[in-house]
Structure formats: structure tokens, C-alpha cells
Design a protein around this motif. Sequence first.
Motif, PDB file in Angstrom:
ATOM      1  N   THR A  68     -30.869 -45.740  23.517  1.00 14.19           N
ATOM      2  CA  THR A  68     -29.416 -45.671  23.652  1.00 14.19           C
ATOM      3  C   THR A  68     -28.923 -46.864  24.455  1.00 14.19           C
ATOM      4  O   THR A  68     -29.456 -47.174  25.521  1.00 14.19           O
ATOM      5  CB  THR A  68     -29.001 -44.349  24.340  1.00 14.19           C
ATOM      6  N   ASN A  71     -22.462 -48.853  27.089  1.00 12.09           N
ATOM      7  CA  ASN A  71     -21.554 -49.914  27.522  1.00 12.09           C
ATOM      8  C   ASN A  71     -20.885 -49.545  28.845  1.00 12.09           C
ATOM      9  O   ASN A  71     -20.059 -48.641  28.901  1.00 12.09           O
ATOM     10  CB  ASN A  71     -20.499 -50.169  26.447  1.00 12.09           C
ATOM     11  N   TRP A  78     -21.106 -54.560  20.670  1.00 12.81           N
ATOM     12  CA  TRP A  78     -21.516 -54.386  19.279  1.00 12.81           C
ATOM     13  C   TRP A  78     -22.973 -54.801  19.217  1.00 12.81           C
ATOM     14  O   TRP A  78     -23.277 -55.987  19.238  1.00 12.81           O
ATOM     15  CB  TRP A  78     -20.632 -55.246  18.384  1.00 12.81           C
ATOM     16  N   GLU A  95     -24.860 -52.260  14.764  1.00 12.03           N
ATOM     17  CA  GLU A  95     -23.875 -51.202  15.036  1.00 12.03           C
ATOM     18  C   GLU A  95     -22.712 -51.233  14.031  1.00 12.03           C
ATOM     19  O   GLU A  95     -22.065 -50.219  13.782  1.00 12.03           O
ATOM     20  CB  GLU A  95     -23.359 -51.383  16.479  1.00 12.03           C
ATOM     21  N   THR A  97     -19.851 -51.978  14.255  1.00  6.11           N
ATOM     22  CA  THR A  97     -18.556 -51.753  14.895  1.00  6.11           C
ATOM     23  C   THR A  97     -18.808 -51.919  16.399  1.00  6.11           C
ATOM     24  O   THR A  97     -19.935 -52.213  16.799  1.00  6.11           O
ATOM     25  CB  THR A  97     -17.981 -50.368  14.563  1.00  6.11           C
ATOM     26  N   TYR A  98     -17.807 -51.705  17.209  1.00  8.18           N
ATOM     27  CA  TYR A  98     -18.041 -51.865  18.635  1.00  8.18           C
ATOM     28  C   TYR A  98     -17.585 -50.631  19.402  1.00  8.18           C
ATOM     29  O   TYR A  98     -16.826 -49.806  18.881  1.00  8.18           O
ATOM     30  CB  TYR A  98     -17.321 -53.113  19.183  1.00  8.18           C
ATOM     31  N   VAL A  99     -18.102 -50.510  20.632  1.00  9.52           N
ATOM     32  CA  VAL A  99     -17.634 -49.461  21.538  1.00  9.52           C
ATOM     33  C   VAL A  99     -17.126 -50.144  22.800  1.00  9.52           C
ATOM     34  O   VAL A  99     -17.583 -51.224  23.170  1.00  9.52           O
ATOM     35  CB  VAL A  99     -18.738 -48.436  21.905  1.00  9.52           C
ATOM     36  N   SER A 104     -21.349 -45.569  23.692  1.00 14.30           N
ATOM     37  CA  SER A 104     -22.757 -45.902  23.535  1.00 14.30           C
ATOM     38  C   SER A 104     -23.138 -45.951  22.056  1.00 14.30           C
ATOM     39  O   SER A 104     -22.408 -45.463  21.192  1.00 14.30           O
ATOM     40  CB  SER A 104     -23.635 -44.882  24.265  1.00 14.30           C
ATOM     41  N   TYR A 105     -24.281 -46.573  21.810  1.00 13.44           N
ATOM     42  CA  TYR A 105     -24.836 -46.692  20.459  1.00 13.44           C
ATOM     43  C   TYR A 105     -26.313 -46.364  20.557  1.00 13.44           C
ATOM     44  O   TYR A 105     -27.020 -46.893  21.423  1.00 13.44           O
ATOM     45  CB  TYR A 105     -24.621 -48.119  19.940  1.00 13.44           C
ATOM     46  N   SER A 106     -26.777 -45.463  19.697  1.00  9.59           N
ATOM     47  CA  SER A 106     -28.188 -45.085  19.701  1.00  9.59           C
ATOM     48  C   SER A 106     -28.827 -45.499  18.389  1.00  9.59           C
ATOM     49  O   SER A 106     -28.221 -45.358  17.318  1.00  9.59           O
ATOM     50  CB  SER A 106     -28.344 -43.575  19.898  1.00  9.59           C
ATOM     51  N   PHE A 107     -30.052 -46.009  18.495  1.00  9.15           N
ATOM     52  CA  PHE A 107     -30.766 -46.446  17.300  1.00  9.15           C
ATOM     53  C   PHE A 107     -32.239 -46.078  17.447  1.00  9.15           C
ATOM     54  O   PHE A 107     -32.828 -46.227  18.521  1.00  9.15           O
ATOM     55  CB  PHE A 107     -30.614 -47.967  17.113  1.00  9.15           C
TER      56      PHE A 107
END
Length: 132
Positions: A68, A71, A78, A95, A97-99, A104-107
Motif C-alpha cells: 500500500t 499519500n 500517481w 495507478e 489516476t491520482y490520490v 492510498s493505492y494498493s497493488f
Amino acid sequence: MNKYILGGAGVFIVVGVFFFTSRSELWTTTTNDAGIFGSNDTTTNLVVYTNDGFNPAELTVKAGTEVTFLNQSDIKMWMASAPHPTHTLYPDFDEKTYVTKGGSYSFTFNKVGTHSYHNHMQLGKYGKIIVE
Ligand SMILES: [Cu+2]
């Protein structure tokens, strides 16, 4: 007589407040131990993005691990693999897109290798995920 009843009620309230306070402290401690992502295992797979960049900038995980990216900067985040702007090193890790701050972004990293990444919205901030 009334004085004794009043005194008794006072002691009861003091004990009650103390009990409630100690209980909520217990509850707070438990929450902190668990961390915002639920367990100690997942908090180690956390990369925090601040105004100074990614922390940790290099993270080694096993294949199939979810990472994760959180930000906590004042900049849009992004996540994308190298190189900019094509992101062809690991196209799925994008991603798209952006936050903003707090997002947050999880991969889940299934591909073994060294995956360099950057913030697509702010060039100059880099990191890498090493998947074993
Ligand atoms: Cu990019």
C-alpha cells in the motif's frame, strides 16, 4: 442520612469514571497495536509518500504481496513503474489516476524482479519494490 446517600453516590461516580477511563485506554492501546491497516504484517508493506519522497524508498517483498502506498504529501500521487511516461517496466503497476493527501493505492506484486517506480505527478521522486 441524605448526606450518606449523596456521599455514596459520589464514590460510585468516581469509581465509574475511573473504570470507564481505564477501559477506553485499554481499547485505544489495542487499536494502536493493530495499526490502521489491521495487523503488523500489513504495516510492513506500507510505503508512505511525503513531501520528501517515498519511505521506505526500497522495499523487498515476496511474490503475491500487496503493498500500500499512502499519500501523506501535499502533492498528488500517481504510482507507476519506470520509465516515465510509458511505464512499460511493469504496465499493470500503474495507478492510472491520482490520490491526494490521505489517499492510498494498493497493488499486489506478482512479478519477480526489481520494479522501479515514481510519482507520475511529480518527477524526481523514485523508489523500488524488489519482489523475490
Ligand atoms: Cu510516469
